[in-house]
Design a protein around this motif. Structure first.
Motif, short mmCIF file in Angstrom:
data_model
loop_
_atom_site.label_atom_id
_atom_site.label_comp_id
_atom_site.label_asym_id
_atom_site.label_seq_id
_atom_site.Cartn_x
_atom_site.Cartn_y
_atom_site.Cartn_z
N GLY A 77 81.62 87.50 74.65
CA GLY A 77 82.98 87.93 74.33
C GLY A 77 83.99 86.80 74.39
O GLY A 77 84.90 86.73 73.57
N PHE A 78 83.84 85.90 75.38
CA PHE A 78 84.85 84.85 75.57
C PHE A 78 84.43 83.49 75.01
O PHE A 78 85.19 82.53 75.11
CB PHE A 78 85.20 84.73 77.06
N LYS A 79 83.25 83.42 74.38
CA LYS A 79 82.72 82.12 73.94
C LYS A 79 83.63 81.48 72.90
O LYS A 79 83.86 82.03 71.82
CB LYS A 79 81.31 82.35 73.36
N ASP A 80 84.20 80.34 73.25
CA ASP A 80 85.01 79.51 72.34
C ASP A 80 86.26 80.21 71.81
O ASP A 80 86.76 79.84 70.74
CB ASP A 80 84.16 79.03 71.15
N VAL A 81 86.77 81.19 72.54
CA VAL A 81 87.94 81.90 72.00
C VAL A 81 89.23 81.14 72.27
O VAL A 81 89.39 80.47 73.30
CB VAL A 81 88.06 83.38 72.46
N SER A 82 90.16 81.24 71.32
CA SER A 82 91.46 80.57 71.40
C SER A 82 92.55 81.50 71.89
O SER A 82 93.59 81.03 72.36
CB SER A 82 91.88 80.07 70.01
N ALA A 111 86.37 89.27 86.99
CA ALA A 111 85.19 88.94 86.17
C ALA A 111 85.61 88.27 84.86
O ALA A 111 84.97 87.31 84.40
CB ALA A 111 84.39 90.21 85.89
N GLN A 112 86.71 88.73 84.29
CA GLN A 112 87.12 88.15 83.00
C GLN A 112 87.72 86.76 83.21
O GLN A 112 87.55 85.89 82.37
CB GLN A 112 88.05 89.12 82.27
N GLY A 113 88.41 86.55 84.33
CA GLY A 113 88.89 85.20 84.66
C GLY A 113 87.72 84.24 84.75
O GLY A 113 87.75 83.12 84.21
N GLN A 114 86.66 84.69 85.42
CA GLN A 114 85.48 83.82 85.57
C GLN A 114 84.85 83.53 84.21
O GLN A 114 84.42 82.40 83.93
CB GLN A 114 84.45 84.49 86.50
N PHE A 119 83.57 80.04 79.56
CA PHE A 119 83.16 80.11 78.15
C PHE A 119 84.27 79.88 77.12
O PHE A 119 83.98 79.56 75.98
CB PHE A 119 82.49 81.47 77.87
N ALA A 120 85.54 80.09 77.53
CA ALA A 120 86.61 80.03 76.52
C ALA A 120 87.04 78.59 76.25
O ALA A 120 86.70 77.68 77.01
CB ALA A 120 87.81 80.84 77.01
N LYS A 121 87.82 78.40 75.19
CA LYS A 121 88.44 77.10 74.95
C LYS A 121 89.47 76.83 76.05
O LYS A 121 90.09 77.76 76.55
CB LYS A 121 89.12 77.09 73.58
N LYS A 122 89.64 75.58 76.39
CA LYS A 122 90.52 75.25 77.53
C LYS A 122 91.99 75.45 77.21
O LYS A 122 92.82 75.53 78.11
CB LYS A 122 90.27 73.81 78.00
N ASP A 123 92.33 75.55 75.92
CA ASP A 123 93.73 75.82 75.58
C ASP A 123 93.95 77.29 75.20
O ASP A 123 94.96 77.63 74.56
CB ASP A 123 94.21 74.90 74.46
N SER A 146 90.37 75.95 85.79
CA SER A 146 90.43 74.78 84.88
C SER A 146 91.35 75.03 83.68
O SER A 146 91.56 74.14 82.86
CB SER A 146 89.03 74.41 84.40
N ILE A 147 91.87 76.25 83.58
CA ILE A 147 92.80 76.57 82.48
C ILE A 147 94.22 76.53 83.06
O ILE A 147 94.46 77.13 84.12
CB ILE A 147 92.53 78.00 81.93
N PRO A 148 95.17 75.86 82.39
CA PRO A 148 96.52 75.81 82.95
C PRO A 148 97.08 77.21 83.19
O PRO A 148 96.89 78.11 82.37
CB PRO A 148 97.33 75.10 81.86
N ARG A 149 97.76 77.37 84.33
CA ARG A 149 98.34 78.68 84.68
C ARG A 149 99.29 79.21 83.62
O ARG A 149 99.46 80.42 83.46
CB ARG A 149 99.14 78.54 85.98
N GLU A 150 99.97 78.27 82.94
CA GLU A 150 100.95 78.73 81.95
C GLU A 150 100.28 79.36 80.74
O GLU A 150 100.96 79.91 79.87
CB GLU A 150 101.93 77.63 81.55
N ASN A 151 98.94 79.30 80.68
CA ASN A 151 98.23 79.93 79.56
C ASN A 151 97.92 81.41 79.83
O ASN A 151 97.26 82.06 79.02
CB ASN A 151 96.93 79.18 79.26
N PHE A 152 98.35 81.91 80.99
CA PHE A 152 98.14 83.33 81.32
C PHE A 152 99.48 84.05 81.34
O PHE A 152 100.45 83.55 81.92
CB PHE A 152 97.47 83.45 82.70
#
Ligand SMILES: NC(=O)c1ccc[n+]([C@@H]2O[C@H](COP(=O)([O-])OP(=O)(O)OC[C@H]3O[C@@H](n4cnc5c(N)ncnc54)[C@H](O)[C@@H]3O)[C@@H](O)[C@H]2O)c1
Ligand SMILES: O=C(O)C[C@H](O)C(=O)O
Length: 336
Positions: A77-82, A111-114, A119-123, A146-152
């Motif tokens: 579900g989260f593989k390489d998603v933007s 679980a989804q954060g993990q 698996f997701a893109k870092k941006d 590893s994902i910036p907080r401002e992306n949530f």
């Protein structure tokens, strides 16, 4: 044409997703020249329904939709998603507050954060819709270090749309004539819908909403309460929580994040607090923001009355309590 981007919608077999998927796949969020690969994540009991949604998306014959990937596996579900629309969660029923869902839903967002972390893109840009949205977004962000907080972010755009619609109706003007109505704090009945910075165009002239309405008792009373309680009113009438309007608001939120806000216009988003306007740091608090190059910035320097400051404190306190409860449900100490 651009390369396709991957977008995930969780809760893809649910009622919000049923409206949301069509709007995204038509190009209403990422643009009419942006091809899409849609990832549809739900849980195993919903596989049959998900198959039906996939059939319907195919039958819509949408030119931008290059592929649809239905799955119950977060690693797929989260593989390489933007971009992620995190809708999948239990909705509240009549008589409940959104925070009553916390213990059931917070684990989903762990679980989804993990999965986002792995698996997701870092941006990736993440919009949390599932309730209690602010605290779920806090949890999700903390499990994706590893994902910036401002992306949530958490969705308070539905509240903003409701508030804007109330003001437009009160003044007898189209929605497009009203802007800069703010939602402060939590997506809950403690939120503070604030028309104090609002602007309206009437007969070609721009005025403050306060002057145009000229009824402070309404702006501090019935207006605030109607918006705070609108979700409950929809549940009472429909016996199900809002879906079409929630999907539209999710599109508006991600659209503005992706494409930016117009000069002089701000929108409300639940974002990680830096302590602005005396809010507690590190809770997901709804602020007015402006957006450029996919980066939001909290609008600073707005004048708030003492009454408004008191309302911000109430919703801040609730968010702090929700955060503490989430940490205890997840059996974590306060180092998050
Ligand atoms: N922030 C807002 O403004 C706002 C507005 C409306 C609704 N909501 C919230 O959105 C959520 C969804 O509402 P709905 O009406 O679509 O509910 P729904 O019950 O119709 O659909 C929810 C879907 O999520 C799925 N799901 C459950 N756990 C999942 C998981 N771990 N992974 C993936 N999918 C999962 C369910 O199987 C179901 O298909 C609710 O929590 C609701 O309260 C928020
Ligand atoms: O009210 C709810 O529980 C659903 C949603 O958060 C809404 O505001 O409509």
């Amino acid at each position: 044409m651009a390369e396709p981007i991957r977008v995930v919608v969780t809760g893809a077999a649910g009622q919000i997703a049923y409206s949301l998927l069509y709007m995204i796949a038509r190009g209403e969020v990422f643009g009419s020249d942006q091809p899409l690969i849609l990832h549809l994540l739900d849980i195993p009991p919903m596989v049959g329904v998900l198959e039906g949604v996939v059939m319907e998306l195919a039958d819509c014959a949408l030119p931008l939709l290059r592929q649809v990937i239905p799955t119950t596996d977060p690693s797929v579900g989260f593989k390489d998603v933007s971009a992620a629309f995190l809708v999948g969660a239990m909705p509240r029923k009549e008589g409940m507050e959104r925070k009553d869902l916390l213990s059931a839903n917070v684990k989903i967002f762990k679980a989804q954060g993990q999965a986002i972390e792995n698996f997701a893109k870092k941006d990736i840009k993440v919009l949390v819709v599932g309730n209690p949205a602010n605290t779920n977004a806090f949890v999700c962000a903390n499990y994706a270090p590893s994902i910036p907080r401002e992306n949530f972010s958490a969705m308070t755009r539905l509240d903003q749309n409701r508030a804007t619609s109330q003001i437009a109706t009160k003044l007898g003007v189209p929605i497009s004539a009203v802007k800069n109505i703010i939602i402060w704090g939590n997506h809950s009945s403690t939120q503070y819908p604030d028309a104090g910075q609002g602007k309206v165009v009437i007969n070609g002239e721009t005025k403050s909403v306060a002057d145009a309405v000229n009824d402070n008792a309404y702006l501090q009373g019935a207006f605030v309460e109607t918006v705070q309680k609108r979700g409950a009113a929809v549940i009472s009438a429909r016996k199900m929580s809002s879906a079409m309007s929630a999907a539209k608001a999710a599109c508006d939120h991600m659209h503005d994040w992706w494409n930016g806000t117009a000069p002089g216009t701000f929108v409300s988003m639940g974002v990680c607090s830096d302590g602005s306007y005396n809010s507690p740091k590190d809770v997901i608090f709804s602020f007015p923001v402006v957006i450029e190059n996919k980066q939001w910035k909290i609008v600073q320097g707005l004048n708030l009355s003492d009454a408004a400051k008191a309302k911000l404190n109430i919703t801040a306190k609730e968010l702090q309590e929700e955060k503490d409860e989430a940490l205890s449900v997840l059996d974590l100490s306060s180092n998050l």
